[in-house]
Design an enzyme around this catalytic site. Structure first.
Site, PDB file in Angstrom:
ATOM      1  N   GLU A 190       0.878  -1.173   0.000  1.00 63.92           N
ATOM      2  CA  GLU A 190       0.000   0.000   0.000  1.00 63.92           C
ATOM      3  C   GLU A 190       0.913   1.219   0.000  1.00 63.92           C
ATOM      4  O   GLU A 190       1.442   1.606   1.042  1.00 63.92           O
ATOM      5  CB  GLU A 190      -0.902  -0.013   1.251  1.00 63.92           C
ATOM      6  CG  GLU A 190      -1.860  -1.193   1.331  1.00 63.92           C
ATOM      7  CD  GLU A 190      -3.076  -1.014   0.420  1.00 63.92           C
ATOM      8  OE1 GLU A 190      -3.369   0.122  -0.003  1.00 63.92           O
ATOM      9  OE2 GLU A 190      -3.731  -2.032   0.111  1.00 63.92           O
ATOM     10  N   CYS A 224      -2.184   9.588   2.515  1.00 64.74           N
ATOM     11  CA  CYS A 224      -1.671   8.960   1.281  1.00 64.74           C
ATOM     12  C   CYS A 224      -2.521   9.288   0.067  1.00 64.74           C
ATOM     13  O   CYS A 224      -2.015   9.397  -1.043  1.00 64.74           O
ATOM     14  CB  CYS A 224      -1.571   7.450   1.467  1.00 64.74           C
ATOM     15  SG  CYS A 224      -3.133   6.702   1.947  1.00 64.74           S
TER      16      CYS A 224
END
Ligand code: NAD
Length: 437
Positions: A190, A224
């Site tokens: 991720e 993010c």
């Protein structure tokens, strides 16, 4: 772990998170000046909701999934058996330090794995609360917490795990994958990157400004999937900038430093990196204060070649670029690596379809930012340099399970068709092979 054990651990986690909520929120405040609202909404309650959903569904998820059996194999039954990988390593970052350890952890436990977790050394207050909570005897044989930074993680990834789940930056993701490859360990990565926002002339500009700023400035831009930069149609740029200027005030007041809702930069290193990217002339903000690691919400015009456009920003700085026609915006975005998220503000369906089909990204929101992460029915993950694999809800269970194919044949009948001598059997086998699925 059998189903009951998994459920017990998940229920214990539920109780411990609820009992430790105050400690968790205090630690998030110390690490990131994260306000209670964001701490609850994006970390504690986020994890609790996912836990509740998993506990409700897990009994049905673990059941073997029956599938069609081709005529050629009859009499038999075929099914997918969900098998835990074994021992999973979970490595987390500092920006959502609780959620990004606990969410994969509950996914791994739901699939029956034991877990070693390595929280970020940078958000150390939160990492200590996680360690205290998970070092209780009841978790002893199932969850282990390892604290440390680069040195400790380097040693850890040299060990053999059955699965590695990593959340963090793209360069470190490559290091993790290289180490995992030595043992052929499967990975979920991720990662991050530059997530673009496009505002077209068919957008509601006020909404586009408010929702982009909301996504950008949450956790002081250290998200993010935060909108990294904006492409705006050049014909509407002045009006859009006016909207940004008024919306930022309505979110954080005329002095965001005084707002209880605005976060701080995690470290001096990141503070220095970010302030070096701020130009002389800003449309909004530009102020900073090192002692308290404060950087104001800052918006400025930029060009493709500016330093701010080279790497993920990961802070409250929002560069604005313009395009003449939509194909130019698409071309510029496609020249970069595939982003983790892509945000489009437009109320024109053909334009929406054009961008959706042209731009590959981990996820996408039309007329909003961030919210796709908060739908447990959607897989969350990147593509290309923004990551591989996905999780959340049922996708977490799938990610942490090996899907073993099982065919269970019966012994009472053994049609000789598949055995040599093959002479005279080909025609009928050719026909039967048409029905293998
Ligand atoms: P990071 O890559 O520096 O660190 C993440 C983890 O890796 C930490 O636990 C750290 O100790 C470890 N680590 C760091 N360097 C290492 C090395 N050389 N060898 C082995 N391990 C190492 O990332 P970060 O600064 O903590 O987090 C920010 C990055 O994470 C941003 O790029 C952001 O986009 C990304 N991120 C992605 C997601 C997502 O869900 N895709 C979520 C949050 C953050």
């Amino acid at each position: 772990m059998d189903l009951n054990r998994r459920k017990n651990i998940l229920r214990n986690l539920q109780t411990d998170i609820l009992q430790n909520e105050k400690e968790i929120l205090d630690a998030l405040k110390k690490d990131l000046n994260k306000c209670e609202f964001e701490g609850v909404a994006t970390e504690v309650q986020y994890v609790l909701s996912e836990l509740g959903h998993i506990l409700k569904k897990i009994s049905s998820w673990v059941k073997p999934k029956k599938v069609f059996t081709p005529l050629l194999h009859w009499p038999a039954k075929s099914y997918i058996h969900y098998e835990p990988y074994g021992e999973v390593l979970i490595i987390g970052p500092w920006n959502y330090p609780f959620q990004l350890i606990l969410s994969p952890l509950i996914g791994a436990i739901s699939a029956g794995n034991t877990v070693v977790i390595k929280p970020s050394e940078i958000s150390h207050h939160t990492s200590l609360v996680i360690e205290r909570m998970l070092s209780q005897d009841k978790y002893k044989n199932y969850i282990t917490v390892v604290q440390g930074g680069v040195e400790e993680t380097t040693k850890l990834i040299q060990k053999r795990f059955d699965y590695i789940f990593y959340t963090g930056s793209t360069p470190v993701g490559k290091i993790i994958m290289e180490a995992a490859a030595k043992n052929l360990t499967p990975v979920t990565l991720e990662l991050g990157g530059k997530s673009p926002t496009v505002v077209t002339k068919f957008a509601n500009l006020k909404i586009a400004a408010r929702r982009t700023l909301w996504g950008k400035l949450m956790n002081a831009g250290q998200t993010c999937i935060a909108p990294d930069y904006i492409y705006v149609d050049e014909t509407i740029k002045p009006q859009f900038i006016e909207c940004l200027q008024s919306e930022v005030k309505s979110l954080y007041g005329s002095d965001p430093k005084k707002s209880n809702d605005f976060g701080r930069i995690i470290s001096e290193r990141h503070f220095d990196r970010l302030t070096s990217l701020i130009p002389q002339n800003c449309l909004i903000g530009g102020e900073s204060e090192k002692e308290i690691k404060y950087i104001a919400p800052t918006v400025f015009e930029a060009n493709e070649n500016d330093p701010i456009m080279q790497d993920e920003i990961f802070g409250p700085l929002l560069p604005i670029l313009t395009y003449k026609d939509t194909s130019e915006a698409v071309k510029k975005i496609k020249e970069k690596e595939k982003p983790l998220a892509f945000y489009l503000f437009s109320d024109n369906n053909s334009e929406i379809n054009y961008f959706k089909n042209e731009i590959s990204s981990g996820g996408m929101c039309i007329n909003d930012t961030l919210i796709h992460i908060a739908n447990g029915k959607l897989p969350f993950g990147g593509v290309g340099h923004s990551g591989m694999g996905a999780y959340h809800g049922h996708f977490s269970f799938e990610t942490f399970s090996h899907k073993k194919s099982v065919v269970h044949r019966k012994s009472y009948l053994d049609v000789k068709l598949k055995y040599p001598p093959y002479c005279g059997k080909l025609k009928i086998v050719r026909w039967l092979l048409k029905f293998i699925g």
